[in-house]
Design an enzyme around this catalytic site. Structure first.
Site, PDB file in Angstrom:
ATOM      1  N   ARG A 282       0.862  -1.178   0.000  1.00  0.00           N
ATOM      2  CA  ARG A 282       0.000   0.000   0.000  1.00  0.00           C
ATOM      3  C   ARG A 282       0.901   1.232   0.000  1.00  0.00           C
ATOM      4  NH1 ARG A 282      -2.158  -3.517   4.002  1.00  0.00           N
ATOM      5  NH2 ARG A 282      -4.259  -4.271   3.520  1.00  0.00           N
TER       6      ARG A 282
ATOM      7  N   LYS B 113      -2.329  -2.657   7.925  1.00  0.00           N
ATOM      8  CA  LYS B 113      -3.552  -2.185   8.563  1.00  0.00           C
ATOM      9  C   LYS B 113      -3.773  -2.906   9.888  1.00  0.00           C
ATOM     10  CE  LYS B 113      -6.387  -0.579   4.683  1.00  0.00           C
ATOM     11  NZ  LYS B 113      -7.667  -0.778   3.968  1.00  0.00           N
TER      12      LYS B 113
ATOM     13  N   HIS C 143      -2.762   2.689  -5.974  1.00  0.00           N
ATOM     14  CA  HIS C 143      -3.367   1.441  -5.505  1.00  0.00           C
ATOM     15  C   HIS C 143      -3.519   0.437  -6.651  1.00  0.00           C
ATOM     16  CE1 HIS C 143      -4.872  -0.456  -1.937  1.00  0.00           C
ATOM     17  NE2 HIS C 143      -5.982  -0.844  -2.542  1.00  0.00           N
TER      18      HIS C 143
ATOM     19  N   ARG D  38      -0.648  -1.926  -6.854  1.00  0.00           N
ATOM     20  CA  ARG D  38      -0.781  -3.042  -5.909  1.00  0.00           C
ATOM     21  C   ARG D  38      -1.734  -4.098  -6.467  1.00  0.00           C
ATOM     22  NH1 ARG D  38      -1.216  -4.652  -0.284  1.00  0.00           N
ATOM     23  NH2 ARG D  38      -3.369  -4.946   0.380  1.00  0.00           N
TER      24      ARG D  38
ATOM     25  N   HIS E 143      -4.098  -9.085   3.455  1.00  0.00           N
ATOM     26  CA  HIS E 143      -5.551  -9.072   3.565  1.00  0.00           C
ATOM     27  C   HIS E 143      -5.986  -9.901   4.762  1.00  0.00           C
ATOM     28  CE1 HIS E 143      -6.255  -8.130  -0.982  1.00  0.00           C
ATOM     29  NE2 HIS E 143      -6.080  -7.044  -0.261  1.00  0.00           N
TER      30      HIS E 143
ATOM     31  N   TYR F 157      -9.735 -10.598  -7.012  1.00  0.00           N
ATOM     32  CA  TYR F 157      -8.842 -10.633  -8.164  1.00  0.00           C
ATOM     33  C   TYR F 157      -9.227 -11.749  -9.133  1.00  0.00           C
ATOM     34  CZ  TYR F 157      -6.124  -7.438  -5.363  1.00  0.00           C
ATOM     35  OH  TYR F 157      -5.741  -6.359  -4.618  1.00  0.00           O
TER      36      TYR F 157
END
Length: 307
Positions: free
Chosen positions: A161, A184, A252, A255, A278, A287
């Protein structure tokens, strides 16, 4: 904003402090929660005609929730944003109900609006490479050109990110075969570092005129401060216009491109989930939907009977 009761304001602040301490929520996340819940409390105050203390909040009804949803929708807000606001309010009430000992069913049973999840729009491999090369041409300063190229190479080469790339510190030098990334929610992961990314960062570090001491940011702005994500966004905006790429060619998207190209090359979905950081496999599975969407588009355009 309409005044909310001191008790409600204090409860909101206590909840946010708890999120910060226990979940290590980011400043952006906390700001969004604060804004969402404060807007809800302000609406309830206006709706009821007086500031709502904690006991009054316990009496929020299904009708009140419907009125808030209708009011918020009337402002032209998108379903996705309304769903986020509702999620914030539910999280707050779940915490408040546990602390104060009341039944929050009226709030928690409110249905979230349906919305179509936006699928990632990756660049193809040639466009991703062209983006990296073109980014390095946007500044007459050699060290800034090297900096921008290094950042974008990390986004595409390692799937970082933008906040993660710009969060690297001087202590991360010299680079090794992998990076320890704090993502995150304070979750840590190890990301392999491809040679091209390592070389790009090392080249930048050699040219950077600022002291890259261990406790200082690795990537610096023109005046020596921490590099702002907006600078990289602007550089990519210029580059995509020169290359004729769509507006979706953002930091983004690099990524997303990393993940999609790995998937297309036969990468394991679970492994890609770990690389991206994730929390849920369902996020990574988006994806596969992109890949299928692209495949069907090619089929529709090229199949002999598709006319």
């Amino acid at each position: 904003m309409i005044q909310i009761s001191p008790a409600a304001r204090d409860a909101l602040q206590t909840w946010l402090e708890g999120l910060s301490a226990l979940r290590d929520a980011s400043d952006n996340t906390l700001d969004a929660y604060r804004r969402d819940v404060a807007e809800f409390l302000s609406f309830i105050t206006a709706h009821k005609g007086e500031p709502q203390g904690l006991k009054a909040l316990e009496r929020v009804t299904v009708s009140d929730m419907r009125a808030w949803m209708a009011h918020t929708r009337s402002t032209g807000i998108a379903s996705r944003s309304l769903a986020r606001k509702l999620s914030s309010v539910k999280s707050f009430f779940r915490w408040l109900a546990e602390r104060e000992g009341f039944d929050p069913s009226a709030v928690l049973s409110t249905r979230s609006p349906k919305f179509h999840r936006k699928l990632p729009r990756p660049l193809d491999e040639d466009a991703a490479r062209a983006m990296i090369d073109t980014v390095s041409l946007q500044s007459p300063s050699d060290w800034i050109a090297a900096r921008d190229m290094a950042v974008v190479t990390l986004l595409y080469g390692c799937g970082l990110r933008i906040s993660e790339a710009l969060g690297l510190m001087g202590r991360d030098l010299p680079l090794r075969d992998s990076l320890r990334i704090l993502g995150k929610g304070g979750k840590e992961r190890i990301v392999p570092l491809i040679p091209a990314a390592r070389q790009s960062v090392e080249h930048y570090a050699q040219l950077c005129p600022w002291d890259l001491s261990p406790d200082q940011p690795l990537f610096r702005g023109a005046r020596g401060g921490k590099l702002s994500p907006r600078i990289i966004q602007q550089v990519m905006e210029k580059s995509r216009m020169q290359l004729g790429l769509p507006a979706t060619a953002t930091p983004h998207a690099m990524r997303h491109s990393f993940a999609t190209h790995l998937l297309n090359a036969g990468g394991d979905l679970r492994a890609i989930q770990e690389l991206l950081g994730h929390a849920s496999l369902s996020t990574t599975q988006a994806y596969t939907a992109v890949d299928l969407e692209r495949l069907l588009d090619v089929y529709d355009r090229t199949h002999p009977k598709a006319s």
